[in-house]
Design a protein around this motif. Structure first.
Motif, short mmCIF file in Angstrom:
data_model
loop_
_atom_site.label_atom_id
_atom_site.label_comp_id
_atom_site.label_asym_id
_atom_site.label_seq_id
_atom_site.Cartn_x
_atom_site.Cartn_y
_atom_site.Cartn_z
N THR A 1 14.38 4.53 1.51
CA THR A 1 14.71 5.94 1.81
C THR A 1 13.83 6.45 2.94
O THR A 1 14.18 7.37 3.65
CB THR A 1 14.48 6.86 0.58
N ARG A 2 12.69 5.80 3.13
CA ARG A 2 11.70 6.23 4.10
C ARG A 2 12.03 5.69 5.50
O ARG A 2 12.18 4.46 5.65
CB ARG A 2 10.36 5.64 3.62
N GLU A 3 12.11 6.57 6.49
CA GLU A 3 12.31 6.15 7.90
C GLU A 3 13.11 4.85 8.00
O GLU A 3 12.60 3.84 8.53
CB GLU A 3 10.95 6.00 8.59
N ASN B 1 6.80 -3.51 13.95
CA ASN B 1 5.87 -4.04 14.95
C ASN B 1 4.87 -2.94 15.29
O ASN B 1 5.15 -2.05 16.10
CB ASN B 1 6.63 -4.48 16.20
N VAL B 2 3.71 -2.99 14.64
CA VAL B 2 2.73 -1.91 14.80
C VAL B 2 2.26 -1.77 16.26
O VAL B 2 1.87 -0.68 16.68
CB VAL B 2 1.51 -2.09 13.86
N TYR B 3 2.36 -2.86 17.03
CA TYR B 3 1.90 -2.81 18.43
C TYR B 3 2.91 -2.14 19.36
O TYR B 3 2.58 -1.84 20.51
CB TYR B 3 1.55 -4.23 18.91
N GLY C 1 0.80 -1.23 0.00
CA GLY C 1 0.00 0.00 0.00
C GLY C 1 0.83 1.28 0.00
O GLY C 1 2.02 1.26 -0.35
N PRO C 2 0.21 2.38 0.42
CA PRO C 2 0.81 3.70 0.27
C PRO C 2 2.15 3.88 0.98
O PRO C 2 2.35 3.38 2.09
CB PRO C 2 -0.25 4.64 0.88
N ASN C 3 3.00 4.59 0.29
CA ASN C 3 4.35 4.97 0.76
C ASN C 3 5.35 3.82 0.76
O ASN C 3 6.53 4.04 1.04
CB ASN C 3 4.29 5.62 2.17
N MET C 4 4.89 2.62 0.43
CA MET C 4 5.82 1.49 0.39
C MET C 4 6.76 1.60 -0.81
O MET C 4 7.80 0.95 -0.84
CB MET C 4 5.06 0.16 0.38
N ASN C 5 6.42 2.45 -1.78
CA ASN C 5 7.34 2.74 -2.89
C ASN C 5 8.58 3.50 -2.40
O ASN C 5 9.58 3.56 -3.10
CB ASN C 5 6.62 3.54 -3.99
N THR D 1 -4.31 0.10 6.56
CA THR D 1 -4.62 -0.91 7.58
C THR D 1 -5.54 -0.33 8.65
O THR D 1 -6.49 -0.98 9.11
CB THR D 1 -3.32 -1.33 8.31
N HIS D 2 -5.21 0.89 9.05
CA HIS D 2 -5.83 1.47 10.23
C HIS D 2 -7.10 2.26 9.91
O HIS D 2 -7.78 2.72 10.83
CB HIS D 2 -4.81 2.39 10.93
N THR D 3 -7.41 2.40 8.63
CA THR D 3 -8.53 3.28 8.25
C THR D 3 -9.54 2.68 7.28
O THR D 3 -10.69 3.15 7.24
CB THR D 3 -8.01 4.57 7.57
N ILE E 1 13.15 2.51 10.91
CA ILE E 1 11.97 1.65 11.14
C ILE E 1 11.85 0.59 10.05
O ILE E 1 11.61 -0.58 10.33
CB ILE E 1 10.67 2.50 11.18
N TYR E 2 12.01 0.99 8.79
CA TYR E 2 11.68 0.08 7.69
C TYR E 2 12.90 -0.55 7.00
O TYR E 2 12.73 -1.40 6.12
CB TYR E 2 10.81 0.82 6.65
N GLY E 3 14.11 -0.13 7.40
CA GLY E 3 15.30 -0.76 6.85
C GLY E 3 15.73 -0.18 5.51
O GLY E 3 15.13 0.76 4.99
N VAL F 1 0.61 -8.25 6.39
CA VAL F 1 2.02 -8.18 6.82
C VAL F 1 2.41 -6.73 7.10
O VAL F 1 2.00 -5.82 6.37
CB VAL F 1 2.95 -8.74 5.71
N HIS F 2 3.18 -6.54 8.15
CA HIS F 2 3.80 -5.24 8.42
C HIS F 2 5.27 -5.43 8.69
O HIS F 2 5.67 -6.34 9.42
CB HIS F 2 3.14 -4.56 9.63
N MET F 3 6.07 -4.55 8.12
CA MET F 3 7.52 -4.59 8.36
C MET F 3 7.82 -4.32 9.84
O MET F 3 8.60 -5.01 10.47
CB MET F 3 8.23 -3.48 7.56
C1 DQA Z 1 3.44 -0.51 7.97
C2 DQA Z 1 2.89 0.00 9.31
C3 DQA Z 1 1.83 1.06 9.10
O1 DQA Z 1 1.35 1.52 10.35
C4 DQA Z 1 2.41 2.23 8.34
O2 DQA Z 1 1.40 3.19 8.07
C5 DQA Z 1 3.10 1.83 7.10
C6 DQA Z 1 3.91 0.62 7.09
C7 DQA Z 1 4.59 -1.51 8.15
O3 DQA Z 1 4.91 -2.19 7.20
O4 DQA Z 1 5.20 -1.55 9.22
O5 DQA Z 1 3.10 2.55 6.11
O6 DQA Z 1 2.38 -1.20 7.31
#
Ligand code: DQA
Length: 152
Positions: A17-19, A103-105, A9-13, A79-81, A22-24, A99-101
């Motif tokens: 480079t993104r955070e 740990n959303v919790y 989904g969004p921003n995974m492109n 996911t959240h909306t 958090i995302y590696g 799947v989430h990269m």
């Molecule tokens: C994500 C977690 C989401 O809360 C966040 O909005 C993302 C990435 C993850 O892969 O950890 O864009 O789905």
């Protein structure tokens, strides 16, 4: 039919480079290539699709019926909306693993709620790219079970 779909989904492109803390450092292309190769080794093919647009993700989910045996799906912030994505998953017979990269919790409380998880086979969170690989394995396992059910 041994085909899997990887949906991001969004921003995974912007992976890589993104955070990065958090995302590696993996780019989306790295992730898709790796997952594709992993699936091929297991005897499956994988199509990959990423979109920043809710409706495009929904169109892919609708089109998955009869085409894929499973979907590995990181809906990212949707996911959240997104009740619309949840309804789309509910409307098809194809199993989906969320799947989430990260740990959303372990993050902000608004990330603790998933609209999607209740309509998925399962949810894998916090394991980075390993989580995607585990989702592939889980879908293959579900597919085998399904085939066995038909044969017994
Ligand atoms: C994500 C977690 C989401 O809360 C966040 O909005 C993302 C990435 C993850 O892969 O950890 O864009 O789905």
């Amino acid at each position: 039919m041994n085909r899997l779909l990887l949906l991001n989904g969004p921003n995974m492109n912007l992976l890589g480079t993104r955070e990065k803390d958090i995302y590696g450092a993996y780019s989306l292309e790295d992730l898709e290539n790796e997952l594709h190769q992993f699936s091929v080794k297991k005897g499956y093919t994988m199509d990959c699709f990423q979109s920043n647009h809710e409706g495009e993700l929904i169109d892919q989910i609708h089109a998955a019926s009869g085409k894929y045996v499973g979907i590995v799906f990181n809906p990212a912030a949707y996911t959240h909306t997104s009740i619309a994505i949840r309804d789309a998953i509910k409307a098809i017979q194809v199993p989906v693993i969320e799947v989430h990269m990260s740990n959303v919790y372990a993050r902000e409380t608004f990330r603790h709620t998933s609209m999607i998880a209740p309509v998925c086979e399962g949810q894998i969170t916090g394991l980075g790219i390993t989580g995607y690989r585990l989702a592939v394995l889980a879908l293959i396992d579900l597919n085998r079970k399904g085939e066995n059910d038909v044969n017994t």
